[in-house]
Design a protein around this motif. Structure first.
Motif, PDB file in Angstrom:
ATOM      1  N   UNK A 100     -30.737 -11.698 -16.949  1.00 33.48           N
ATOM      2  CA  UNK A 100     -31.110 -10.805 -15.844  1.00 33.48           C
ATOM      3  C   UNK A 100     -30.054 -10.829 -14.743  1.00 33.48           C
ATOM      4  N   UNK A 101     -30.156  -9.868 -13.846  1.00 25.11           N
ATOM      5  CA  UNK A 101     -29.227  -9.792 -12.725  1.00 25.11           C
ATOM      6  C   UNK A 101     -29.981  -9.358 -11.480  1.00 25.11           C
ATOM      7  N   UNK A 102     -29.556  -9.927 -10.327  1.00 26.84           N
ATOM      8  CA  UNK A 102     -30.153  -9.410  -9.087  1.00 26.84           C
ATOM      9  C   UNK A 102     -29.152  -8.501  -8.358  1.00 26.84           C
ATOM     10  N   UNK A 106     -29.105  -6.273 -19.517  1.00 29.70           N
ATOM     11  CA  UNK A 106     -29.566  -7.173 -18.458  1.00 29.70           C
ATOM     12  C   UNK A 106     -30.798  -6.583 -17.788  1.00 29.70           C
ATOM     13  N   UNK A 107     -31.709  -7.479 -17.426  1.00 30.63           N
ATOM     14  CA  UNK A 107     -32.901  -7.060 -16.688  1.00 30.63           C
ATOM     15  C   UNK A 107     -32.524  -6.976 -15.216  1.00 30.63           C
ATOM     16  N   UNK A 108     -32.662  -5.788 -14.610  1.00 26.92           N
ATOM     17  CA  UNK A 108     -32.337  -5.648 -13.174  1.00 26.92           C
ATOM     18  C   UNK A 108     -33.611  -5.964 -12.403  1.00 26.92           C
ATOM     19  N   UNK A 109     -33.652  -7.194 -11.870  1.00 27.31           N
ATOM     20  CA  UNK A 109     -34.910  -7.659 -11.281  1.00 27.31           C
ATOM     21  C   UNK A 109     -35.340  -6.795 -10.094  1.00 27.31           C
ATOM     22  N   UNK A 110     -34.376  -6.269  -9.341  1.00 28.38           N
ATOM     23  CA  UNK A 110     -34.745  -5.455  -8.168  1.00 28.38           C
ATOM     24  C   UNK A 110     -35.459  -4.165  -8.546  1.00 28.38           C
ATOM     25  N   UNK A 111     -35.119  -3.642  -9.693  1.00 26.33           N
ATOM     26  CA  UNK A 111     -35.655  -2.323 -10.062  1.00 26.33           C
ATOM     27  C   UNK A 111     -36.572  -2.367 -11.280  1.00 26.33           C
ATOM     28  N   UNK A 112     -36.785  -3.573 -11.796  1.00 24.09           N
ATOM     29  CA  UNK A 112     -37.676  -3.758 -12.937  1.00 24.09           C
ATOM     30  C   UNK A 112     -37.358  -2.810 -14.083  1.00 24.09           C
ATOM     31  N   UNK A 113     -36.095  -2.795 -14.426  1.00 30.93           N
ATOM     32  CA  UNK A 113     -35.672  -2.031 -15.596  1.00 30.93           C
ATOM     33  C   UNK A 113     -34.434  -2.721 -16.163  1.00 30.93           C
ATOM     34  N   UNK A 114     -34.055  -2.322 -17.377  1.00 34.10           N
ATOM     35  CA  UNK A 114     -32.842  -2.869 -17.989  1.00 34.10           C
ATOM     36  C   UNK A 114     -31.642  -2.030 -17.587  1.00 34.10           C
ATOM     37  N   UNK A 115     -30.466  -2.647 -17.659  1.00 37.20           N
ATOM     38  CA  UNK A 115     -29.234  -1.872 -17.504  1.00 37.20           C
ATOM     39  C   UNK A 115     -28.332  -2.175 -18.698  1.00 37.20           C
ATOM     40  N   UNK A 123     -28.358  -7.930 -29.212  1.00 43.25           N
ATOM     41  CA  UNK A 123     -27.756  -9.259 -29.157  1.00 43.25           C
ATOM     42  C   UNK A 123     -28.825 -10.358 -29.053  1.00 43.25           C
ATOM     43  N   UNK A 124     -29.863 -10.246 -29.866  1.00 44.44           N
ATOM     44  CA  UNK A 124     -30.897 -11.288 -29.905  1.00 44.44           C
ATOM     45  C   UNK A 124     -31.959 -11.166 -28.823  1.00 44.44           C
ATOM     46  N   UNK A 125     -31.847 -10.174 -27.956  1.00 45.83           N
ATOM     47  CA  UNK A 125     -32.857  -9.986 -26.903  1.00 45.83           C
ATOM     48  C   UNK A 125     -33.676  -8.741 -27.247  1.00 45.83           C
ATOM     49  N   UNK A 126     -34.997  -8.870 -27.151  1.00 45.52           N
ATOM     50  CA  UNK A 126     -35.833  -7.701 -27.442  1.00 45.52           C
ATOM     51  C   UNK A 126     -36.193  -6.980 -26.147  1.00 45.52           C
ATOM     52  N   UNK A 127     -35.803  -5.710 -26.089  1.00 44.30           N
ATOM     53  CA  UNK A 127     -36.209  -4.863 -24.964  1.00 44.30           C
ATOM     54  C   UNK A 127     -37.512  -4.210 -25.419  1.00 44.30           C
ATOM     55  N   UNK A 128     -38.632  -4.494 -24.726  1.00 45.03           N
ATOM     56  CA  UNK A 128     -39.917  -4.036 -25.262  1.00 45.03           C
ATOM     57  C   UNK A 128     -40.176  -2.542 -25.068  1.00 45.03           C
ATOM     58  N   UNK A 129     -40.905  -1.978 -26.032  1.00 43.23           N
ATOM     59  CA  UNK A 129     -41.345  -0.583 -25.924  1.00 43.23           C
ATOM     60  C   UNK A 129     -42.044  -0.394 -24.578  1.00 43.23           C
ATOM     61  N   UNK A 174     -40.520  -0.120 -21.668  1.00 40.60           N
ATOM     62  CA  UNK A 174     -39.618  -0.457 -20.556  1.00 40.60           C
ATOM     63  C   UNK A 174     -38.657   0.699 -20.268  1.00 40.60           C
ATOM     64  N   UNK A 175     -38.134   0.705 -19.052  1.00 39.19           N
ATOM     65  CA  UNK A 175     -37.118   1.691 -18.666  1.00 39.19           C
ATOM     66  C   UNK A 175     -35.736   1.051 -18.770  1.00 39.19           C
ATOM     67  N   UNK A 176     -34.759   1.875 -19.137  1.00 36.58           N
ATOM     68  CA  UNK A 176     -33.391   1.375 -19.335  1.00 36.58           C
ATOM     69  C   UNK A 176     -32.426   2.302 -18.610  1.00 36.58           C
ATOM     70  N   UNK A 177     -31.597   1.737 -17.740  1.00 35.14           N
ATOM     71  CA  UNK A 177     -30.593   2.545 -17.039  1.00 35.14           C
ATOM     72  C   UNK A 177     -29.288   2.455 -17.836  1.00 35.14           C
TER      73      UNK A 177
END
Ligand code: HEM
Length: 393
Positions: free
Chosen positions: A7-9, A35-44, A294-300, A302-305
């Motif tokens: 994750x990233x802040x 990466x999980x963008x903790x501020x925006x609760x989405x992946x980037x 890369x071994x990380x599951x982005x769950x159905x 979720x939002x992705x930027x």
């Protein structure tokens, strides 16, 4: 054991990051492919390979729930514009818009663009010193596309504000997004007014669509949004690419000399400008299924930027990515997106640029910066707001 989520802040939408985004993009790329963008609760997705793969996989990365980072816009736009639909609705809208934007259809406008470009360049030579954004880059996008579309003169003075607001509102629900909503509403009302009262110039693209709606070929209710699909994305994006190119030619006069000697290089100017400083920083997608990176599951769900701007600067994909190079093989850059939502209007932007750079190459030997470029502070758009230049013939 639950794997740790990378994750990233980092705040991609903070003023200082927007003003100078490339160090943050690099930090994100080095931190990982998702990466999980903790501020925006989405992946980037900051790297090229994963961003490209996501754009090509529209089944997993859906646009049909909207492409904004806020719920208000996504609720308002989902399933409406071509940008915010999935197949099969998307394909129908894309076909309607695309027929006027094929290379063959656009060829008919080439002579008119060339004539307009020479008039503009003559005026600029006369001035000598000017703001490249206001006086050069904005001229075509604010006249050519509205003319093609046939929208009335009355109201055009707001187009820049309205079109910018339409992009701004795709960001997270911050102050910039909130402030843009009234302008976006005005833009929609203007388009509804134009489409409803037969204000469109006879023979124009807009008028053709009105006739198609009257004959039942397209749903009349879709007309304002179709007009908006042509106009909204055509202004700031093209202004940004043209401004970046002028800025870079001022910094690299050798490349301007080469272009003057070999006009075939003009075809790559917009691609390289858009790769270097992607006018659209990125858009969101909604995951319809679990997706492994890369071994990380982005769950159905979720939002992705998807960061087009960062992907276009990925050292893993591009050699010396921060360097403007009109000889570069730009194939595959994502500054126009990729896959089914890739920019349907890029041929038009390139035709505008072709006319303008040819006219400049005829008469201008040097661009000299008369000040530093000032960048817009915007959630989604990257573009120079003022670029003082002096030209020499
Ligand atoms: C240099 C200029 C331009 C740039 C950098 C640009 C960039 C982009 C990008 C990145 C996308 C992909 C969006 C996504 O992935 O969801 C896109 C889509 C689109 N662009 Fe452009 N654009 C430009 C010019 C234009 C022009 C001139 C028009 C209209 C004539 C236009 C109309 C559209 C439309 C309608 C879409 C949505 C296509 C779809 O969803 O199938 N663009 N553009």
């Amino acid at each position: 054991m639950t794997p740790t989520i990378p994750s990233t802040d980092a705040d991609l939408f903070a003023d200082d990051v927007i003003a100078d985004p490339h160090p943050t993009y690099r930090e994100l790329r080095d931190a990982g492919p998702a990466l999980w963008m903790s501020r925006y609760e989405c992946w980037v997705l900051p790297r090229y390979a994963e961003a490209f793969a996501a754009l090509r996989d529209h089944d997993s990365f859906s646009s049909g729930s909207g492409v904004a980072l806020n719920e208000v816009m996504n609720q308002a736009t989902k399933g409406g514009s071509v940008l915010c639909t999935d197949p099969p609705d998307h394909d129908l809208l894309r076909r309607i818009l695309g027929t006027r934007l094929t290379p063959r259809a656009l060829r008919g406008h080439s002579e008119d663009f060339t004539r307009r470009a020479h008039v503009l360049v003559d005026e600029l030579i006369e001035k000598g010193s000017f703001d490249a954004v206001a006086d050069f880059s904005s001229a075509f996008p604010l006249s050519v596309v509205p003319d093609l579309l046939g929208v009335p003169e009355d109201g055009r003075e707001h187009l820049l504000t309205w079109a910018s607001a339409a992009f701004q509102a795709e960001g997270p629900m911050n102050e910039r997004t909130q402030a843009s909503l009234p302008s976006l509403q005005e833009f929609l009302e203007y388009m509804s007014g134009v489409a409803g009262e037969e204000k469109l110039t006879p023979g124009s693209w807009g008028h053709q669509m009105l006739l198609e709606a009257r004959s039942g070929e397209i749903d009349e209710k879709m007309l304002p949004l179709l007009l908006l699909d042509y106009l909204g994305p055509s202004i700031d994006t093209t202004i940004s690419a043209l401004s970046t190119a002028i800025w870079q030619f001022a910094l690299h006069p050798d490349q301007w000399d080469e272009l003057r000697r070999d006009r075939s290089l003009i075809a790559n100017v917009v691609n390289e400008a858009v790769r270097l400083e992607a006018p659209i920083r990125g858009f969101a997608r909604h995951l319809t299924r679990d997706y492994d990176i890369d071994g990380v599951t982005l769950p159905a769900g979720d939002w992705v930027f998807v960061s087009y701007a960062s992907a276009n600067r990925d050292e893993r994909r591009w050699e010396d990515p921060g360097r403007f190079d009109i000889y570069r093989d730009t194939a595959g850059h994502v500054g126009f997106g990729s896959g089914i939502h890739s920019c349907v209007g890029q041929g038009l932007a390139k035709l505008e640029a072709n006319a303008l750079f040819n006219a400049l190459a005829d008469r201008v030997s040097r661009f000299e910066l008369a000040g530093e470029p000032v960048w817009n502070v915007h959630n989604i758009l990257r573009g120079i707001s003022t670029l003082p230049v002096t030209i020499h013939s």
